[in-house]
Design a protein around this motif. Structure first.
Motif, PDB file in Angstrom:
ATOM      1  N   VAL A 162      35.900 -22.297   4.722  1.00  0.00           N
ATOM      2  CA  VAL A 162      35.295 -22.232   6.041  1.00  0.00           C
ATOM      3  C   VAL A 162      35.342 -20.782   6.487  1.00  0.00           C
ATOM      4  N   SER A 163      34.266 -20.309   7.071  1.00  0.00           N
ATOM      5  CA  SER A 163      34.255 -18.933   7.548  1.00  0.00           C
ATOM      6  C   SER A 163      33.636 -18.885   8.940  1.00  0.00           C
ATOM      7  N   TRP A 164      33.799 -17.774   9.600  1.00  0.00           N
ATOM      8  CA  TRP A 164      33.200 -17.571  10.905  1.00  0.00           C
ATOM      9  C   TRP A 164      32.582 -16.185  10.959  1.00  0.00           C
ATOM     10  N   ASP A 165      31.565 -16.019  11.767  1.00  0.00           N
ATOM     11  CA  ASP A 165      30.868 -14.754  11.927  1.00  0.00           C
ATOM     12  C   ASP A 165      30.882 -14.356  13.394  1.00  0.00           C
ATOM     13  N   ALA A 166      30.868 -13.044  13.637  1.00  0.00           N
ATOM     14  CA  ALA A 166      30.802 -12.535  15.003  1.00  0.00           C
ATOM     15  C   ALA A 166      30.050 -11.214  14.997  1.00  0.00           C
ATOM     16  N   GLN A 167      29.346 -10.961  16.078  1.00  0.00           N
ATOM     17  CA  GLN A 167      28.619  -9.707  16.212  1.00  0.00           C
ATOM     18  C   GLN A 167      28.638  -9.310  17.681  1.00  0.00           C
ATOM     19  N   ALA A 168      28.873  -8.037  17.942  1.00  0.00           N
ATOM     20  CA  ALA A 168      28.838  -7.516  19.303  1.00  0.00           C
ATOM     21  C   ALA A 168      28.195  -6.142  19.255  1.00  0.00           C
ATOM     22  N   GLY A 169      27.428  -5.827  20.255  1.00  0.00           N
ATOM     23  CA  GLY A 169      26.770  -4.531  20.279  1.00  0.00           C
ATOM     24  C   GLY A 169      26.567  -4.038  21.695  1.00  0.00           C
ATOM     25  N   LEU A 170      26.460  -2.744  21.812  1.00  0.00           N
ATOM     26  CA  LEU A 170      26.238  -2.102  23.094  1.00  0.00           C
ATOM     27  C   LEU A 170      25.230  -0.987  22.881  1.00  0.00           C
ATOM     28  N   ARG A 171      24.193  -0.956  23.719  1.00  0.00           N
ATOM     29  CA  ARG A 171      23.192   0.113  23.655  1.00  0.00           C
ATOM     30  C   ARG A 171      23.025   0.718  25.036  1.00  0.00           C
ATOM     31  N   TYR A 172      22.875   2.016  25.055  1.00  0.00           N
ATOM     32  CA  TYR A 172      22.687   2.732  26.306  1.00  0.00           C
ATOM     33  C   TYR A 172      21.638   3.802  26.080  1.00  0.00           C
ATOM     34  N   ARG A 173      20.693   3.902  26.994  1.00  0.00           N
ATOM     35  CA  ARG A 173      19.634   4.889  26.845  1.00  0.00           C
ATOM     36  C   ARG A 173      19.435   5.608  28.173  1.00  0.00           C
ATOM     37  N   VAL A 174      19.356   6.923  28.094  1.00  0.00           N
ATOM     38  CA  VAL A 174      19.065   7.744  29.260  1.00  0.00           C
ATOM     39  C   VAL A 174      18.133   8.871  28.813  1.00  0.00           C
ATOM     40  N   ARG A 175      17.023   8.957  29.451  1.00  0.00           N
ATOM     41  CA  ARG A 175      15.987   9.954  29.161  1.00  0.00           C
ATOM     42  C   ARG A 175      15.677  10.042  27.666  1.00  0.00           C
ATOM     43  N   ARG A 176      16.051  11.133  27.030  1.00  0.00           N
ATOM     44  CA  ARG A 176      15.692  11.358  25.620  1.00  0.00           C
ATOM     45  C   ARG A 176      16.817  11.011  24.648  1.00  0.00           C
ATOM     46  N   THR A 177      17.895  10.414  25.133  1.00  0.00           N
ATOM     47  CA  THR A 177      19.060  10.134  24.295  1.00  0.00           C
ATOM     48  C   THR A 177      19.398   8.650  24.340  1.00  0.00           C
ATOM     49  N   SER A 178      19.748   8.094  23.184  1.00  0.00           N
ATOM     50  CA  SER A 178      20.224   6.714  23.150  1.00  0.00           C
ATOM     51  C   SER A 178      21.522   6.656  22.349  1.00  0.00           C
ATOM     52  N   LEU A 179      22.407   5.781  22.775  1.00  0.00           N
ATOM     53  CA  LEU A 179      23.702   5.579  22.133  1.00  0.00           C
ATOM     54  C   LEU A 179      23.838   4.107  21.769  1.00  0.00           C
ATOM     55  N   SER A 180      24.463   3.826  20.650  1.00  0.00           N
ATOM     56  CA  SER A 180      24.735   2.434  20.302  1.00  0.00           C
ATOM     57  C   SER A 180      26.090   2.337  19.613  1.00  0.00           C
ATOM     58  N   LEU A 181      26.724   1.190  19.792  1.00  0.00           N
ATOM     59  CA  LEU A 181      27.998   0.879  19.174  1.00  0.00           C
ATOM     60  C   LEU A 181      27.951  -0.588  18.787  1.00  0.00           C
ATOM     61  N   SER A 182      28.379  -0.919  17.569  1.00  0.00           N
ATOM     62  CA  SER A 182      28.327  -2.319  17.152  1.00  0.00           C
ATOM     63  C   SER A 182      29.535  -2.685  16.301  1.00  0.00           C
TER      64      SER A 182
END
Length: 154
Positions: free
Chosen positions: A11-31
């Motif tokens: 038996v297994s389990w999966d998880a995913q979480a992410g965060l995205r942030y965008r301001v003007r010409r820049t975008s950041l992401s973390l997952s």
């Protein structure tokens, strides 16, 4: 996890979480991802955890640059009791990419990635010499195309 290689009761389990942030010409992401997979040739099955981040910025009117970094930990799902130890394979990477659009639906890109792989098993062998770490330089170039959306049934 079952330690019996022939067992079908895993038996297994999966998880995913992410965060995205965008301001003007820049975008950041973390997952973060946690999942089970077929092992990719190193293991007969693996539990994988990854953490990655990316910062992307439009450098000029037509060129976008990005910097990414991440870490992945792969652990074998099953081993034969008393014969094979728990096997772990880690990968750290950092990369840069430049992309340039070709019209509205296509672009080209060039990238470079530095990867460091390490583990508690010797699977990197050349002749009689085996290692538990490997440093890789990966260069790439590519073409991306996305057709315009087509509206069905208005």
């Amino acid at each position: 996890w079952s330690s019996d290689v022939c067992s079908s009761d895993l038996v297994s389990w999966d998880a995913q979480a992410g965060l995205r942030y965008r301001v003007r010409r820049t975008s950041l992401s973390l997952s973060y991802w946690r999942y089970s997979n077929a092992g990719g040739g190193v293991y007969a099955g693996a539990s994988t955890q990854t953490v990655s981040g990316d910062i992307s910025q439009r450098l000029t009117r037509t060129i976008t640059g990005s910097l990414s970094a991440g870490y992945a930990r792969n652990k074998n799902l099953s081993s034969i009791v008393g014969v094979a130890p728990e096997q772990v394979w880690n990968t750290e990477y950092v990369g840069v990419q430049l992309s340039h659009p070709l019209g509205h639906t296509a672009s080209i890109y060039f990238d470079y990635n530095l990867q460091n792989q390490s583990g508690n098993i010797s699977v990197l062998c050349s002749g009689n010499v085996c290692a538990t770490t490997a440093l890789r330089h990966v260069f790439g170039a590519g073409f991306s195309w996305s057709p315009r959306p087509y509206l069905i049934g208005r």
